[in-house]
Design a protein around this motif. Structure first.
Motif, PDB file in Angstrom:
ATOM      1  N   VAL A  13       0.860  -1.172   0.000  1.00 28.35           N
ATOM      2  CA  VAL A  13       0.000   0.000   0.000  1.00 28.35           C
ATOM      3  C   VAL A  13       0.900   1.225   0.000  1.00 28.35           C
ATOM      4  O   VAL A  13       1.645   1.453   0.944  1.00 28.35           O
ATOM      5  N   VAL A  14       0.846   1.978  -1.076  1.00 29.15           N
ATOM      6  CA  VAL A  14       1.748   3.096  -1.239  1.00 29.15           C
ATOM      7  C   VAL A  14       0.969   4.384  -1.066  1.00 29.15           C
ATOM      8  O   VAL A  14       0.312   4.855  -1.982  1.00 29.15           O
ATOM      9  N   LEU A  15       1.003   4.923   0.149  1.00 34.11           N
ATOM     10  CA  LEU A  15       0.314   6.173   0.433  1.00 34.11           C
ATOM     11  C   LEU A  15       1.283   7.347   0.362  1.00 34.11           C
ATOM     12  O   LEU A  15       0.869   8.479   0.149  1.00 34.11           O
ATOM     13  N   GLY A  16       2.533   7.081   0.533  1.00 33.87           N
ATOM     14  CA  GLY A  16       3.509   8.153   0.532  1.00 33.87           C
ATOM     15  C   GLY A  16       3.781   8.696  -0.856  1.00 33.87           C
ATOM     16  O   GLY A  16       4.429   9.725  -1.000  1.00 33.87           O
ATOM     17  N   SER A  17       3.297   8.005  -1.904  1.00 32.35           N
ATOM     18  CA  SER A  17       3.556   8.468  -3.258  1.00 32.35           C
ATOM     19  C   SER A  17       2.390   9.257  -3.818  1.00 32.35           C
ATOM     20  O   SER A  17       2.221   9.355  -5.019  1.00 32.35           O
ATOM     21  N   ALA A  18       1.560   9.805  -2.933  1.00 32.12           N
ATOM     22  CA  ALA A  18       0.432  10.605  -3.402  1.00 32.12           C
ATOM     23  C   ALA A  18       0.939  11.746  -4.273  1.00 32.12           C
ATOM     24  O   ALA A  18       1.911  12.404  -3.959  1.00 32.12           O
ATOM     25  N   VAL A  19       0.249  11.946  -5.393  1.00 36.97           N
ATOM     26  CA  VAL A  19       0.652  12.958  -6.348  1.00 36.97           C
ATOM     27  C   VAL A  19      -0.269  14.155  -6.228  1.00 36.97           C
ATOM     28  O   VAL A  19      -1.484  14.023  -6.358  1.00 36.97           O
ATOM     29  N   ALA A  20       0.280  15.326  -5.981  1.00 38.02           N
ATOM     30  CA  ALA A  20      -0.548  16.528  -5.878  1.00 38.02           C
ATOM     31  C   ALA A  20      -1.054  16.908  -7.250  1.00 38.02           C
ATOM     32  O   ALA A  20      -0.296  17.016  -8.198  1.00 38.02           O
ATOM     33  N   CYS A  21      -2.381  17.107  -7.344  1.00 36.18           N
ATOM     34  CA  CYS A  21      -2.978  17.457  -8.617  1.00 36.18           C
ATOM     35  C   CYS A  21      -3.496  18.885  -8.616  1.00 36.18           C
ATOM     36  O   CYS A  21      -3.722  19.457  -9.665  1.00 36.18           O
ATOM     37  N   ALA A  58      -2.693  13.382 -13.517  1.00 38.23           N
ATOM     38  CA  ALA A  58      -2.936  14.512 -12.627  1.00 38.23           C
ATOM     39  C   ALA A  58      -3.608  15.657 -13.369  1.00 38.23           C
ATOM     40  O   ALA A  58      -4.571  16.259 -12.886  1.00 38.23           O
ATOM     41  N   ARG A  59      -3.119  15.947 -14.563  1.00 40.47           N
ATOM     42  CA  ARG A  59      -3.668  17.066 -15.342  1.00 40.47           C
ATOM     43  C   ARG A  59      -5.119  16.822 -15.748  1.00 40.47           C
ATOM     44  O   ARG A  59      -5.982  17.689 -15.584  1.00 40.47           O
ATOM     45  N   GLU A  60      -5.387  15.632 -16.277  1.00 43.67           N
ATOM     46  CA  GLU A  60      -6.731  15.359 -16.785  1.00 43.67           C
ATOM     47  C   GLU A  60      -7.753  15.178 -15.667  1.00 43.67           C
ATOM     48  O   GLU A  60      -8.916  15.558 -15.818  1.00 43.67           O
ATOM     49  N   LEU A  61      -7.349  14.585 -14.559  1.00 44.46           N
ATOM     50  CA  LEU A  61      -8.296  14.314 -13.469  1.00 44.46           C
ATOM     51  C   LEU A  61      -8.533  15.536 -12.595  1.00 44.46           C
ATOM     52  O   LEU A  61      -9.518  15.587 -11.849  1.00 44.46           O
ATOM     53  N   LYS A  62      -7.673  16.526 -12.692  1.00 48.95           N
ATOM     54  CA  LYS A  62      -7.873  17.763 -11.938  1.00 48.95           C
ATOM     55  C   LYS A  62      -9.207  18.399 -12.301  1.00 48.95           C
ATOM     56  O   LYS A  62      -9.888  18.996 -11.452  1.00 48.95           O
ATOM     57  N   GLU A  63      -9.615  18.262 -13.558  1.00 48.91           N
ATOM     58  CA  GLU A  63     -10.874  18.839 -14.014  1.00 48.91           C
ATOM     59  C   GLU A  63     -12.072  18.221 -13.299  1.00 48.91           C
ATOM     60  O   GLU A  63     -13.138  18.832 -13.213  1.00 48.91           O
ATOM     61  N   ALA A  64     -11.890  17.007 -12.776  1.00 47.75           N
ATOM     62  CA  ALA A  64     -12.978  16.339 -12.064  1.00 47.75           C
ATOM     63  C   ALA A  64     -12.877  16.556 -10.554  1.00 47.75           C
ATOM     64  O   ALA A  64     -13.600  15.928  -9.784  1.00 47.75           O
ATOM     65  N   GLY A  65     -11.977  17.434 -10.108  1.00 48.06           N
ATOM     66  CA  GLY A  65     -11.857  17.743  -8.695  1.00 48.06           C
ATOM     67  C   GLY A  65     -10.855  16.904  -7.937  1.00 48.06           C
ATOM     68  O   GLY A  65     -10.795  16.969  -6.708  1.00 48.06           O
ATOM     69  N   VAL A  66     -10.050  16.114  -8.651  1.00 49.96           N
ATOM     70  CA  VAL A  66      -9.060  15.263  -7.983  1.00 49.96           C
ATOM     71  C   VAL A  66      -7.840  16.104  -7.615  1.00 49.96           C
ATOM     72  O   VAL A  66      -7.165  16.646  -8.490  1.00 49.96           O
ATOM     73  N   ASP A  67      -7.562  16.231  -6.322  1.00 53.13           N
ATOM     74  CA  ASP A  67      -6.404  16.988  -5.839  1.00 53.13           C
ATOM     75  C   ASP A  67      -5.171  16.114  -5.650  1.00 53.13           C
ATOM     76  O   ASP A  67      -4.050  16.581  -5.790  1.00 53.13           O
ATOM     77  N   LYS A  68      -5.390  14.848  -5.303  1.00 54.67           N
ATOM     78  CA  LYS A  68      -4.288  13.923  -5.086  1.00 54.67           C
ATOM     79  C   LYS A  68      -4.675  12.544  -5.588  1.00 54.67           C
ATOM     80  O   LYS A  68      -5.860  12.208  -5.660  1.00 54.67           O
ATOM     81  N   ILE A  69      -3.660  11.765  -5.919  1.00 55.36           N
ATOM     82  CA  ILE A  69      -3.860  10.363  -6.297  1.00 55.36           C
ATOM     83  C   ILE A  69      -3.039   9.506  -5.339  1.00 55.36           C
ATOM     84  O   ILE A  69      -1.852   9.761  -5.140  1.00 55.36           O
ATOM     85  N   GLU A  70      -3.677   8.528  -4.737  1.00 53.33           N
ATOM     86  CA  GLU A  70      -2.982   7.553  -3.896  1.00 53.33           C
ATOM     87  C   GLU A  70      -3.120   6.184  -4.531  1.00 53.33           C
ATOM     88  O   GLU A  70      -4.198   5.802  -4.992  1.00 53.33           O
TER      89      GLU A  70
END
Length: 319
Positions: A13-21, A58-70
């Motif tokens: 489970v990789v939570l530390g690699s969350a990507v800021a969007c 990150a770029r494409e999902l930002k439009e749907a309100g995604v701030d981070k990806i875990e």
């Protein structure tokens, strides 16, 4: 492709690699998207990894309100699907076998997109053993139960008219390859560069899905309650997946080099086992839907599905 064999014995489970969007912790109304997949490295692999590395997701999902990806990584696609149903992840990027099985159990499973098509699987034999499938009569083939490799083994046996004459045993791929090397296993089904690497080491390729015009797909699934909560997400995900795949096709040599580096294999093996046409630039291409239907038909006839459903409606209603 988004789905890959995990070579580790434990769930990662990789939570530390969350990507800021988004713009960070500024109190925005964005949310964290939890993606479940399998990975040989404990990091985003295949097209998922490329989309992450290049910032396309990150770029494409930002439009749907995604701030981070875990990302959460599991031992098998079935484990990822179980995490989805349990509410531990929001999107499961898995092979068609676990995707179809999960939908047959739960009508709230929505097919967001296909992330790959034309996936091949190779039946690899032991050194000095049979070089054609007829030579495996009375012997056994290994593959992890419930996976694409399991279905491929059964499809190849069926295509040869040998159903019931060759046993398919449930053995994880790492153990199967070790057994193949020691001569304890007659044949196993392998996907990706590993199959080509084994061939270069002298293990015979007995058969493959591609030789029979068959192939597998990668499915991305989510649950209806999540999509109801985020009504713009499904369209954004499809845009993201196709944008990633388009970028891979446009930069295939760079992608193949990156896969070879991250998977610790040779570039030539990646190029021999992976083709640009595996990366669909439509979320539900007709060829991929046909392959998904063929997988459904085989699993249905095999008794592997709990309830029947309309595959084309499952995909076509979203296209």
């Amino acid at each position: 492709m988004f789905r890959h064999l995990a070579r580790t014995a434990l769930t990662l489970v990789v939570l530390g690699s969350a990507v800021a969007c988004g713009s960070g912790g500024d109190g925005s109304d964005g949310y964290t998207l939890r993606i479940g997949a399998t990975s040989p490295t404990g990091t985003p692999a295949g097209s998922l990894g490329w989309g992450d590395k290049e910032g396309i997701l990150a770029r494409e999902l930002k439009e749907a309100g995604v701030d981070k990806i875990e990302y959460s990584f599991f031992q098998s696609g079935s484990d990822v699907a179980s995490a989805l149903i349990a509410g531990a992840v929001d999107v499961a990027a898995i092979g068609d076998n676990p995707g179809l099985r999960t939908r047959s159990k739960n009508p709230e499973v929505v097919l967001l997109s296909l992330d790959s098509i034309n996936g091949d699987a190779w039946l690899v034999g032991a050194k000095g053993g049979p070089t054609d499938i007829e030579g495996l009569v009375g012997k056994s083939v290994t593959a992890p139960q419930g996976t694409i490799r399991d279905r491929a083994a059964k499809q190849l046996i069926d295509a040869a008219g040998l159903t019931g004459k060759i046993q398919v045993r449930d053995v994880p791929t790492p153990e199967s390859i070790a057994g193949l090397s020691s001569g304890q296993i007659d044949a196993t089904v392998v996907t990706g560069a590993s199959a080509i690497e084994l061939e270069h080491k002298g293990f015979p390729i007995i058969d493959s899905l591609g030789r029979h015009g068959m192939g597998s797909t990668g499915t991305n699934i989510a649950l209806t309650p999540f999509l109801d909560q985020h009504p713009g997400f499904a369209d954004a995900w499809r845009t993201a997946v196709t944008a990633v795949n388009r970028d891979i096709r446009d930069n295939f040599d760079e992608y193949a080099q990156w896969v070879a580096q991250t998977d610790g294999t040779e570039l030539e093996f990646v190029k021999e086992s992976t083709r640009p046409d595996e990366f669909n630039t439509e979320p539900f291409p007709a060829e991929g839907v046909d392959q998904l239907q063929a997988a459904y038909d085989f699993l249905d006839a095999d008794g592997s599905l709990e309830n029947s459903f309309d595959v084309r409606e499952w995909a076509g209603a979203k296209s």
